[in-house]
Scaffold this active site. Structure first.
Site, PDB file in Angstrom:
ATOM      1  CG  ASP A  14      -1.705   1.207   1.432  1.00  0.00           C
ATOM      2  OD1 ASP A  14      -1.907   1.930   0.433  1.00  0.00           O
ATOM      3  OD2 ASP A  14      -2.149   1.465   2.573  1.00  0.00           O
ATOM      4  CG  ASP A  38      -7.162 -12.607 -13.340  1.00  0.00           C
ATOM      5  OD1 ASP A  38      -7.951 -13.331 -13.940  1.00  0.00           O
ATOM      6  OD2 ASP A  38      -6.617 -12.910 -12.259  1.00  0.00           O
ATOM      7  CG  ASP A  79     -11.781 -15.590 -13.203  1.00  0.00           C
ATOM      8  OD1 ASP A  79     -11.101 -15.996 -12.256  1.00  0.00           O
ATOM      9  OD2 ASP A  79     -13.025 -15.484 -13.156  1.00  0.00           O
ATOM     10  CD  GLU A 123      -9.735 -19.991 -12.244  1.00  0.00           C
ATOM     11  OE1 GLU A 123      -9.720 -20.154 -11.030  1.00  0.00           O
ATOM     12  OE2 GLU A 123     -10.704 -19.505 -12.847  1.00  0.00           O
ATOM     13  CG  HIS A 163      -6.297 -15.356  -6.162  1.00  0.00           C
ATOM     14  ND1 HIS A 163      -5.752 -15.947  -7.288  1.00  0.00           N
ATOM     15  CD2 HIS A 163      -7.604 -15.148  -6.449  1.00  0.00           C
ATOM     16  CE1 HIS A 163      -6.681 -16.083  -8.203  1.00  0.00           C
ATOM     17  NE2 HIS A 163      -7.819 -15.610  -7.733  1.00  0.00           N
ATOM     18  CG  ASP A 164      -9.112 -18.628  -6.306  1.00  0.00           C
ATOM     19  OD1 ASP A 164      -9.571 -17.636  -5.705  1.00  0.00           O
ATOM     20  OD2 ASP A 164      -9.151 -18.748  -7.541  1.00  0.00           O
TER      21      ASP A 164
HETATM   22  C1  NOJ Z   1     -11.628 -17.704 -10.089  1.00  0.00           C
HETATM   23  C2  NOJ Z   1     -10.871 -16.671  -9.343  1.00  0.00           C
HETATM   24  O1  NOJ Z   1      -9.535 -17.078  -9.247  1.00  0.00           O
HETATM   25  C3  NOJ Z   1     -11.536 -16.508  -8.013  1.00  0.00           C
HETATM   26  O2  NOJ Z   1     -10.783 -15.727  -7.132  1.00  0.00           O
HETATM   27  C4  NOJ Z   1     -12.903 -15.918  -8.254  1.00  0.00           C
HETATM   28  O3  NOJ Z   1     -13.597 -15.855  -7.043  1.00  0.00           O
HETATM   29  C5  NOJ Z   1     -13.702 -16.750  -9.252  1.00  0.00           C
HETATM   30  N1  NOJ Z   1     -12.934 -17.182 -10.362  1.00  0.00           N
HETATM   31  C6  NOJ Z   1     -14.836 -15.950  -9.795  1.00  0.00           C
HETATM   32  O4  NOJ Z   1     -14.342 -14.978 -10.655  1.00  0.00           O
END
Ligand code: NOJ
Length: 581
Positions: A54, A131, A233, A287, A354-355
């Site tokens: 930040d 993305d 995505d 993805e 990040h998921d």
């Molecule tokens: C995959 C993304 O990586 C995730 O973070 C997101 O919540 C879902 N797609 C919906 O866009």
């Protein structure tokens, strides 16, 4: 017949020369057959912008923050950055709900900041992968506002609608909806719209050619700015069977099989490639790519002209911890995919993003005793397996799961809505929270730990998500000074892969197949062979390669003293990269 020794010698010499020539030719053929691409040789570094750095004290990471850390990023040796979405968004799903595809989210800065970021990255020879979130938009996107305003609006068919007078639409499961319902009733036009993700993420109607053209225009907008590729995505879900057939009960347990690879998906990818990708020297990565290696190859088989690189979920969906799912299964997944991809197509190799929870908390051991060594071992795997390696920011310093105690600590739409759902159903909330300590994706999203100052040096304000209190010990600044740190080890790995065509392109062969503790394999190219040994346990573990490691030289090991590398045991979480002589 009498033997003529001169003739015999001549014949032997001719035979030898011929064999050498064949070998030489084979060597050249092997090299020639390699379909070399910059993105196959690259190491990708993923930045979650909200949590990276930040610059203005509002508690949210931003583009200027990233710019201020470009020298750090460059120092890792990586070649490309994948940036999670930075477009305008109401942030129901942290930027994965886009309300303007051509503007920068205010929290993150301005278009001038973006232009500067791209310029500064390119100056340092770092490519930028954006993305692209086009399975759905935000419900606050102008298209959706128009679409929902009346049934005859020209944007109506940009989304999927079901008129209520036809009764309830067939059930569709939603990833993030509190009731797992993907159809949401909208009183304004007395109809339901589809949202595979949250209610604020309506699915775009890819069956409408106008939608496709709009998206191609957006892509050109960014590509003409000079970006180097897209991460697509959730794109495997884009095409839908709009006759909305009934799906078998419980189908959501096998969701990719039912939602992935819809009827026209590959047509759309080919059209996208024709209209957009083929005009630029870029990298495209999907993805998700169906539910098997056979599905995945269809996305990236170069002859089909769709995408470049696939990333599948099997290796992260495998379970919550190695001790539960077992190394054998893990090895089997990677080996099975490699087998399908050995001739053509290309994969990404990653253990986190990040998921996902933190790499070391899931696949390694994040106790103080083993955190560093197992982080290094896991990065060794990612950097030596065949495919393009991805590192999620923070893994290079061995960041770990934060393990929140309270639901209020979570910001994530997925975790919060699942909690809500369980609460409504009277389920065991305590057990849920306990499980999320290991599994929630928000574990991977806590702010980057730069140094030991307040908030780990991430912000001077109040961070949008709590900083892991262990930042006083685990931070980049401390690791800069330590030659044996996770960070400096990661740098070595990147350098080694960059200089090694064997690690970039070499054939992968699994060794010691059934060993439940050690993952061992070779990478081989053009007569050169590298052996990789990885102990996935907290105990000493023996291995049997079928040959001796005596004739090897050490390229890199994750223990400061490597005296054991010529034995057939590995220390806890030990990893070795050896060159076979
Ligand atoms: C995959 C993304 O990586 C995730 O973070 C997101 O919540 C879902 N797609 C919906 O866009």
């Amino acid at each position: 017949m009498k033997k003529n020794p001169t003739l015999f010698l001549l014949f032997a010499f001719w035979l030898l020369a011929k064999t050498a020539l064949i070998a030489q030719n084979e060597k050249t053929t092997i090299l020639k057959n390699i379909d070399k691409k910059w993105w196959k040789e690259a190491t990708v570094y993923q930045i979650y912008p909200r949590s990276f750095k930040d610059s203005d004290g509002d508690g949210v990471g931003d583009l200027k923050g990233i710019i201020s850390k470009l020298d750090y990023i460059k120092s890792l040796g990586i070649d490309a950055v994948w940036l999670n979405p930075i477009y305008t968004s109401p942030n129901d799903d942290n930027g994965y709900d886009i309300s303007d595809y051509r503007e920068i989210m205010k929290d993150f800065g301005t278009m001038e900041d973006f232009d500067l970021l791209l310029k500064e990255m390119h100056k340092r020879d770092i490519k930028l992968i954006m993305d692209l979130v086009v399975n759905h938009s935000s419900d606050e996107h102008e298209w959706f506002k128009q679409s929902r305003s009346s049934r005859d609006n020209k944007y109506r068919d940009y989304y999927h609608w079901w008129p209520a007078e036809k009764g309830k639409p067939t059930y569709r499961w939603s990833f993030f909806d509190v009731n797992s319902e993907a159809w949401k009733y909208d009183a304004q036009t007395d109809a339901y719209y589809l949202h595979y993700f949250s209610q604020k993420q309506p699915d775009l109607n890819w069956e409408n050619p106008k939608v496709r053209q709009e998206v191609y225009d957006i892509m050109r907008f960014w590509l003409n700015k000079g970006i180097d590729g897209f991460r697509m995505d959730a794109f495997q879900f884009a095409s839908k069977d709009t006759s909305w057939p009934e799906l078998p009960k419980g189908y959501e347990k096998n969701i990719i099989k039912y939602y992935g690879v819809g009827p026209h998906l590959h047509e759309y990818l080919q059209e996208m490639n024709r209209e957009v990708f083929s005009k630029y020297d870029i990298m495209t990565v999907s993805e998700g790519a169906g539910s098997s290696p056979e599905d995945a190859i269809q996305f990236v088989d170069p002859d089909r002209k769709e995408l470049d690189m696939a990333y599948h979920f099997e290796s992260v969906d495998i379970g919550n911890h190695v001790k539960d799912f077992g190394l054998a299964k893990y090895k089997q997944i990677f080996s099975r995919y490699d087998e399908t991809f050995k001739e053509k197509g290309w994969l990404s190799i990653f253990l986190a993003n990040h998921d996902q929870p933190r790499m070391v908390s899931k696949f390694g051991n994040d106790t103080p005793q083993f955190r560093a060594v197992s982080s290094k071992m896991l990065s060794t795997f990612v950097m030596t397996m065949r495919g393009t390696p991805y590192n999620f920011n923070g893994d290079e310093i061995g960041m770990v799961n934060i393990r929140f105690d309270n639901i209020e600590d979570y910001n994530d739409v997925d975790t919060r809505n699942k909690y809500e759902q369980l609460k409504n159903a009277g389920g065991d909330l305590k057990a849920f929270l306990e499980n999320k300590k290991q599994t929630s994706r928000e574990n991977g999203r806590t702010p980057f730990q730069w140094d030991a100052t307040a908030n780990g040096g991430f912000t001077t304000g109040k961070p949008w998500l709590k900083v892991n209190p262990n930042f006083t010990e685990i931070n980049a600044a401390a690791q800069e000074k330590d030659p044996n740190s996770v960070l400096n080890y990661y740098r070595k790995l990147v350098k080694i892969r960059k200089a090694s065509p064997v690690l970039q392109y070499g054939k992968y062969t699994l060794l010691d197949h059934d060993n439940p503790n050690v993952f061992a394999y070779t990478r081989e190219l053009d007569g050169k062979k590298v052996v990789v040994l990885l102990n996935f346990t907290d105990k000493e573990a023996a291995f049997d390669l079928g040959f001796s490691t005596k004739n090897t030289t050490l390229i890199l090991g994750n223990y400061p003293s490597t005296k054991s590398f010529k034995s057939n045991t590995l220390r806890p979480y030990e990893s070795l990269i050896l060159e076979l002589k």
